[in-house]
Design an enzyme around this catalytic site. Structure first.
Site, mmCIF file in Angstrom:
data_model
loop_
_atom_site.group_PDB
_atom_site.id
_atom_site.type_symbol
_atom_site.label_atom_id
_atom_site.label_comp_id
_atom_site.label_asym_id
_atom_site.label_seq_id
_atom_site.Cartn_x
_atom_site.Cartn_y
_atom_site.Cartn_z
ATOM 1 N N ARG A 79 -9.289 1.899 9.503
ATOM 2 C CA ARG A 79 -8.520 0.906 9.605
ATOM 3 C C ARG A 79 -9.815 0.203 10.592
ATOM 4 O O ARG A 79 -9.582 -0.516 11.107
ATOM 5 C CB ARG A 79 -7.414 1.076 10.586
ATOM 6 N N LYS A 86 0.646 -1.472 -0.311
ATOM 7 C CA LYS A 86 -0.021 -0.144 -0.515
ATOM 8 C C LYS A 86 0.799 0.903 0.025
ATOM 9 O O LYS A 86 0.654 2.050 -0.843
ATOM 10 C CB LYS A 86 -0.754 0.089 1.107
ATOM 11 N N ARG A 119 11.853 -5.425 4.348
ATOM 12 C CA ARG A 119 11.455 -4.098 4.501
ATOM 13 C C ARG A 119 12.196 -3.168 5.185
ATOM 14 O O ARG A 119 12.503 -3.710 6.558
ATOM 15 C CB ARG A 119 10.089 -4.381 4.981
ATOM 16 N N ARG A 155 -0.885 -7.879 13.600
ATOM 17 C CA ARG A 155 -0.970 -6.904 12.758
ATOM 18 C C ARG A 155 -1.675 -7.878 11.688
ATOM 19 O O ARG A 155 -3.054 -6.718 11.434
ATOM 20 C CB ARG A 155 0.184 -5.962 12.379
ATOM 21 N N ARG A 189 11.672 -2.271 11.459
ATOM 22 C CA ARG A 189 10.443 -1.471 12.467
ATOM 23 C C ARG A 189 10.160 -2.208 13.034
ATOM 24 O O ARG A 189 10.693 -3.525 12.788
ATOM 25 C CB ARG A 189 9.690 -0.942 11.498
HETATM 26 P P1 AMP Z 1 1.616 1.219 9.519
HETATM 27 O O1 AMP Z 1 2.749 2.826 8.773
HETATM 28 O O2 AMP Z 1 -0.339 1.907 8.470
HETATM 29 O O3 AMP Z 1 1.477 -0.287 9.498
HETATM 30 O O4 AMP Z 1 0.850 2.298 10.526
HETATM 31 C C1 AMP Z 1 1.879 1.597 12.127
HETATM 32 C C2 AMP Z 1 1.009 1.926 13.118
HETATM 33 O O5 AMP Z 1 0.759 2.546 13.534
HETATM 34 C C3 AMP Z 1 -0.028 0.828 13.078
HETATM 35 O O6 AMP Z 1 0.519 -0.730 13.281
HETATM 36 C C4 AMP Z 1 -0.944 1.096 13.917
HETATM 37 O O7 AMP Z 1 -0.340 1.425 15.523
HETATM 38 C C5 AMP Z 1 -0.653 2.335 13.834
HETATM 39 N N1 AMP Z 1 -1.892 3.144 13.002
HETATM 40 C C6 AMP Z 1 -1.693 3.657 11.802
HETATM 41 N N2 AMP Z 1 -2.879 4.214 11.482
HETATM 42 C C7 AMP Z 1 -3.671 3.935 12.214
HETATM 43 C C8 AMP Z 1 -4.732 3.872 12.362
HETATM 44 N N3 AMP Z 1 -5.454 4.809 11.014
HETATM 45 N N4 AMP Z 1 -5.949 3.853 12.805
HETATM 46 C C9 AMP Z 1 -4.987 3.152 13.970
HETATM 47 N N5 AMP Z 1 -3.868 3.299 14.225
HETATM 48 C C10 AMP Z 1 -3.377 3.543 12.941
#
Ligand code: AMP
Length: 219
Positions: A91, A13, A125, A169, A158
């Site tokens: 989400r 994404k 990654r 996740r 990360r």
């Molecule tokens: P990502 O980079 O999109 O995988 O986001 C990393 C982390 O940020 C996720 O595992 C969540 O803990 C938090 N996060 C990102 N976007 C959201 C969202 N829309 N709602 C809640 N938590 C979020």
């Protein structure tokens, strides 16, 4: 155009959203990246968000409020006047419903990728510590190992990309976002992009997405 890109953890994404945003001249809004910047800069929001990001707790009321607050600010910026692509948001169904109160959405891109391909991608990654650019050691490697092409920052893996956290996740993703996808399917907004070829270059997938978006626009 106002877009959302959805897909399992590791479905690409972020990479696709970044390329689509450049190709269409729209703002790329990654909530994960916004949160990481806030946490890194130790802002008030970052301090409040840290605990939820560390636990990968996506549905707590407090993180919901933080995300909505951050996004309201972002979509009102001049850079978003041409549209935006949300990556990692909404989400949860509550986020999707609250989003309706602040803006409409034209199309939701749903990426379908087999699970084995997803796990391979995640463990490969690397993210830039300085500017947040994401690389993949196999499909989008940096020119110099461990160094960001754009800003020469150090690349790292990360902590939420360990196998244990990734599985958590993925489960959270299904539990929270399946209802979101259903919500948008019922509105007829979803276009499906199947990507089951590990050899496919990001640009090829992006071209397919852009083609489908053009068709949606002219329908
Ligand atoms: P990502 O980079 O999109 O995988 O986001 C990393 C982390 O940020 C996720 O595992 C969540 O803990 C938090 N996060 C990102 N976007 C959201 C969202 N829309 N709602 C809640 N938590 C979020």
């Amino acid at each position: 155009m106002k877009l959302i890109i959805m897909g399992q953890v590791g479905s690409g994404k972020g990479t696709y959203a970044s390329r689509i945003s450049k190709a269409m001249d729209i703002l790329h809004l990654s909530t994960g990246e916004l949160l990481r910047q806030e946490i890194k800069n130790e802002t008030e929001i970052g301090k409040r968000a840290k605990i939820f990001v560390e636990k990968a707790d996506w549905s707590a009321k407090e993180i919901h409020d933080i995300i909505m607050e951050l996004l309201k600010k972002e979509i009102n910026k001049p850079e978003a006047s041409n549209g935006f692509i949300f990556d990692g948001f909404p989400r949860t169904l509550d986020q999707a419903k609250d989003l309706e109160k602040i803006t409409d959405i034209d199309t939701v891109i749903n990426l379908n990728v087999p699970e084995k391909m997803l796990l391979d991608r995640i463990t490969n990654r690397r993210t830039c510590k300085k500017c947040g650019t994401v690389y993949n050691l196999i499909s989008v490697p940096p020119k110099k190992a461990g160094i960001c092409d754009k800003c020469e920052g150090e690349l790292y893996q990360r902590t939420d990309e360990t196998e244990e956290m990734t599985k958590h996740r993925m489960e959270e993703n299904d539990r929270c976002t399946n209802p979101v996808l259903e919500f948008y399917r019922n509105k007829g907004l979803v276009i499906e992009i199947v990507n089951d070829n590990p050899e496919a270059l990001p640009n090829e997938v992006v071209e397919r997405i852009l083609d489908k978006l053009k068709k949606v626009k002219t329908e």
